[in-house]
Design an enzyme around this catalytic site. Sequence first.
Site, PDB file in Angstrom:
ATOM      1  N   GLY A   1       0.832  -1.213   0.000  1.00 46.90           N
ATOM      2  CA  GLY A   1       0.000   0.000   0.000  1.00 46.90           C
ATOM      3  C   GLY A   1       0.858   1.252   0.000  1.00 46.90           C
TER       4      GLY A   1
ATOM      5  N   GLY B   1      -0.129   5.208  -0.891  1.00 46.34           N
ATOM      6  CA  GLY B   1      -1.132   5.938  -0.122  1.00 46.34           C
ATOM      7  C   GLY B   1      -0.536   7.095   0.658  1.00 46.34           C
ATOM      8  N   GLN B   2      -1.369   7.668   1.549  1.00 45.21           N
ATOM      9  CA  GLN B   2      -0.944   8.859   2.305  1.00 45.21           C
ATOM     10  C   GLN B   2       0.320   8.575   3.114  1.00 45.21           C
ATOM     11  OE1 GLN B   2      -3.628  10.210   5.401  1.00 45.21           O
ATOM     12  NE2 GLN B   2      -2.586  12.167   5.619  1.00 45.21           N
TER      13      GLN B   2
ATOM     14  N   ARG C   1      -1.930  -0.422  -7.205  1.00 50.41           N
ATOM     15  CA  ARG C   1      -1.914   0.594  -8.272  1.00 50.41           C
ATOM     16  C   ARG C   1      -0.481   0.749  -8.790  1.00 50.41           C
ATOM     17  NH1 ARG C   1      -3.366   6.044  -5.945  1.00 50.41           N
ATOM     18  NH2 ARG C   1      -2.898   5.287  -3.859  1.00 50.41           N
TER      19      ARG C   1
ATOM     20  N   ASP D   1      -0.918  -7.187  -5.161  1.00 50.27           N
ATOM     21  CA  ASP D   1      -2.233  -7.167  -4.519  1.00 50.27           C
ATOM     22  C   ASP D   1      -2.094  -8.019  -3.259  1.00 50.27           C
ATOM     23  OD1 ASP D   1      -4.819  -7.723  -3.637  1.00 50.27           O
ATOM     24  OD2 ASP D   1      -5.650  -7.751  -5.672  1.00 50.27           O
TER      25      ASP D   1
ATOM     26  N   TYR E   1     -14.357  -0.881   9.391  1.00 46.73           N
ATOM     27  CA  TYR E   1     -12.933  -0.540   9.573  1.00 46.73           C
ATOM     28  C   TYR E   1     -12.475  -0.923  10.984  1.00 46.73           C
ATOM     29  CZ  TYR E   1      -8.817   2.618   9.644  1.00 46.73           C
ATOM     30  OH  TYR E   1      -7.553   3.159   9.734  1.00 46.73           O
TER      31      TYR E   1
HETATM   32  P1  NAD Z   1      -4.405   5.132   1.909  1.00 44.39           P
HETATM   33  O1  NAD Z   1      -5.833   4.819   1.652  1.00 44.39           O
HETATM   34  O2  NAD Z   1      -3.911   6.487   1.637  1.00 44.39           O
HETATM   35  O3  NAD Z   1      -3.477   4.108   1.111  1.00 44.39           O
HETATM   36  C1  NAD Z   1      -3.752   2.724   1.063  1.00 44.39           C
HETATM   37  C2  NAD Z   1      -3.037   2.137  -0.125  1.00 44.39           C
HETATM   38  O4  NAD Z   1      -3.355   0.743  -0.164  1.00 44.39           O
HETATM   39  C3  NAD Z   1      -3.470   2.739  -1.471  1.00 44.39           C
HETATM   40  O5  NAD Z   1      -2.338   3.200  -2.189  1.00 44.39           O
HETATM   41  C4  NAD Z   1      -4.157   1.592  -2.188  1.00 44.39           C
HETATM   42  O6  NAD Z   1      -3.942   1.593  -3.581  1.00 44.39           O
HETATM   43  C5  NAD Z   1      -3.502   0.392  -1.525  1.00 44.39           C
HETATM   44  N1  NAD Z   1      -4.314  -0.824  -1.620  1.00 44.39           N
HETATM   45  C6  NAD Z   1      -5.656  -0.947  -1.536  1.00 44.39           C
HETATM   46  N2  NAD Z   1      -6.011  -2.247  -1.730  1.00 44.39           N
HETATM   47  C7  NAD Z   1      -4.873  -2.928  -1.924  1.00 44.39           C
HETATM   48  C8  NAD Z   1      -4.586  -4.297  -2.178  1.00 44.39           C
HETATM   49  N3  NAD Z   1      -5.550  -5.216  -2.297  1.00 44.39           N
HETATM   50  N4  NAD Z   1      -3.282  -4.678  -2.321  1.00 44.39           N
HETATM   51  C9  NAD Z   1      -2.290  -3.746  -2.222  1.00 44.39           C
HETATM   52  N5  NAD Z   1      -2.502  -2.442  -2.025  1.00 44.39           N
HETATM   53  C10 NAD Z   1      -3.779  -2.039  -1.861  1.00 44.39           C
HETATM   54  O7  NAD Z   1      -4.113   4.697   3.423  1.00 44.39           O
HETATM   55  P2  NAD Z   1      -3.019   5.306   4.431  1.00 44.39           P
HETATM   56  O8  NAD Z   1      -3.618   6.518   5.038  1.00 44.39           O
HETATM   57  O9  NAD Z   1      -1.696   5.384   3.784  1.00 44.39           O
HETATM   58  O10 NAD Z   1      -3.067   4.190   5.568  1.00 44.39           O
HETATM   59  C11 NAD Z   1      -2.172   3.102   5.581  1.00 44.39           C
HETATM   60  C12 NAD Z   1      -2.493   2.253   6.784  1.00 44.39           C
HETATM   61  O11 NAD Z   1      -2.429   3.062   7.983  1.00 44.39           O
HETATM   62  C13 NAD Z   1      -3.900   1.638   6.798  1.00 44.39           C
HETATM   63  O12 NAD Z   1      -3.850   0.363   7.397  1.00 44.39           O
HETATM   64  C14 NAD Z   1      -4.697   2.573   7.666  1.00 44.39           C
HETATM   65  O13 NAD Z   1      -5.779   1.926   8.284  1.00 44.39           O
HETATM   66  C15 NAD Z   1      -3.645   2.968   8.702  1.00 44.39           C
HETATM   67  N6  NAD Z   1      -3.960   4.232   9.352  1.00 44.39           N
HETATM   68  C16 NAD Z   1      -3.960   5.397   8.635  1.00 44.39           C
HETATM   69  C17 NAD Z   1      -4.281   6.588   9.273  1.00 44.39           C
HETATM   70  C18 NAD Z   1      -4.288   7.896   8.541  1.00 44.39           C
HETATM   71  O14 NAD Z   1      -4.760   8.904   9.103  1.00 44.39           O
HETATM   72  N7  NAD Z   1      -3.782   7.960   7.306  1.00 44.39           N
HETATM   73  C19 NAD Z   1      -4.599   6.576  10.638  1.00 44.39           C
HETATM   74  C20 NAD Z   1      -4.633   5.367  11.325  1.00 44.39           C
HETATM   75  C21 NAD Z   1      -4.286   4.193  10.671  1.00 44.39           C
HETATM   76  C1  AKB Z   2      -9.580   7.310   9.236  1.00 42.78           C
HETATM   77  O1  AKB Z   2     -10.124   8.391   9.543  1.00 42.78           O
HETATM   78  O2  AKB Z   2     -10.178   6.335   8.788  1.00 42.78           O
HETATM   79  C2  AKB Z   2      -8.101   7.188   9.495  1.00 42.78           C
HETATM   80  C3  AKB Z   2      -7.880   6.629  10.858  1.00 42.78           C
HETATM   81  C4  AKB Z   2      -7.858   7.512  12.028  1.00 42.78           C
HETATM   82  O3  AKB Z   2      -7.748   5.437  11.001  1.00 42.78           O
HETATM   83  N1  AKB Z   2      -7.496   8.469   9.309  1.00 42.78           N
END
Ligand code: NAD
Ligand code: AKB
Length: 321
Positions: free
Chosen positions: A10, A13-14, A38, A55, A144
């Site tokens: 992943g 992503g962010q 992606r 994936d 989630y």
């Molecule tokens: P995001 O949605 O920005 O990125 C997720 C990435 O996963 C995307 O690039 C997407 O293409 C990829 N993805 C989706 N399905 C997939 C698959 N089947 N195989 C491979 N890749 C796949 O998410 P993020 O914000 O970067 O978060 C990453 C992790 O951190 C997640 O587990 C999320 O729950 C956790 N998290 C994020 C936050 C936040 O605020 N960003 C907060 C708490 C926890």
């Molecule tokens: C969301 O809002 O889903 C994420 C998180 C706090 O897990 N940013």
Amino acid sequence: MATASILVTGALGQIGTELVPALRARHGESAVVASDVRSPRAGSPAGEGPFAHVDCTHIRELDNVVRRHRVATVYHLAALLSAVGEEKPRVAWEVNMGGLYRVLEVARTHGCAVFLPSSIGAFGPSTPARATPQVTVQRPTTMYGVTKVASELLCDYYHSRFGLDTRGLRLPGLISHVAPPGGGTTDYAVEIFYEAVRQRRYICYLRPDTCLDLMYMPDALRAMMELMEADPARLVHRNAFNLSAMAFTPAQLAAEIRRHVPGFEVDYEIDPVRQAIADSWPDAVDDSAARDEWGWKPEHDLASTTRDMLEKLRARLPTRS
Ligand code: NAD
Ligand code: AKB
């Protein structure tokens, strides 16, 4: 082929967009394989070193990349976030649980360490909302949250049953300026900065008094890497450390931004789905276990985050004169 020792799933992503360069700066470019379902866009930092299309729900793709690059540690970021997860609960279950299960199985075969980000979304309305304890009631009301609690337990299980080195953090909502957030409930705390710079006006989908834990991305990246480098003998709560840096409401964030953007206006048009999710999450968690067990200490508060976000975005975005 270069030998690599860290796989990030992943990675586009962010978080991954910034974690991959941070890991490459620490361990060397060829030591980190970025992967995603992606493909990277031209100029994407994740695409500047080794990249694999993976994936995470396909065990063969995971196994191939781990074998080919002799992966020792997986940062498993691929998941659907809270708001998207409510739109697509079936896909959220398949990606969040199916992906993690396969990552853990491949890690068991090859002896990899695994980092898994949990979330404040692992809590629910019956969890104590203030100074939320490390060990407490977890009855989330979103798909989630259900997958995050189950993921914490599954990682604990693979550690106790198979001796896998699994570690994880309950991350707050993350604020960053490189890649956009992927469809969470806390996305407002990123969007608001973009709109403050572009329009000096933002329409917020959460009520002005909704208090949540938030964190600036540099702190989150440091926390992930510090946890993975921590002395395992000191880790009691391996897979679900509460983590905190600052807790605030949309009204408090808007007031802080207004100190730098005079006349910044925020209107509120409440999205009932995301408001209900936010209302079910804690106001602020107690992260003393992370502080005691591996020395966690945040560096950014609301003031420094706001200053830095606005400075970075003003250098990049067209601003309203
Ligand atoms: P995001 O949605 O920005 O990125 C997720 C990435 O996963 C995307 O690039 C997407 O293409 C990829 N993805 C989706 N399905 C997939 C698959 N089947 N195989 C491979 N890749 C796949 O998410 P993020 O914000 O970067 O978060 C990453 C992790 O951190 C997640 O587990 C999320 O729950 C956790 N998290 C994020 C936050 C936040 O605020 N960003 C907060 C708490 C926890
Ligand atoms: C969301 O809002 O889903 C994420 C998180 C706090 O897990 N940013």
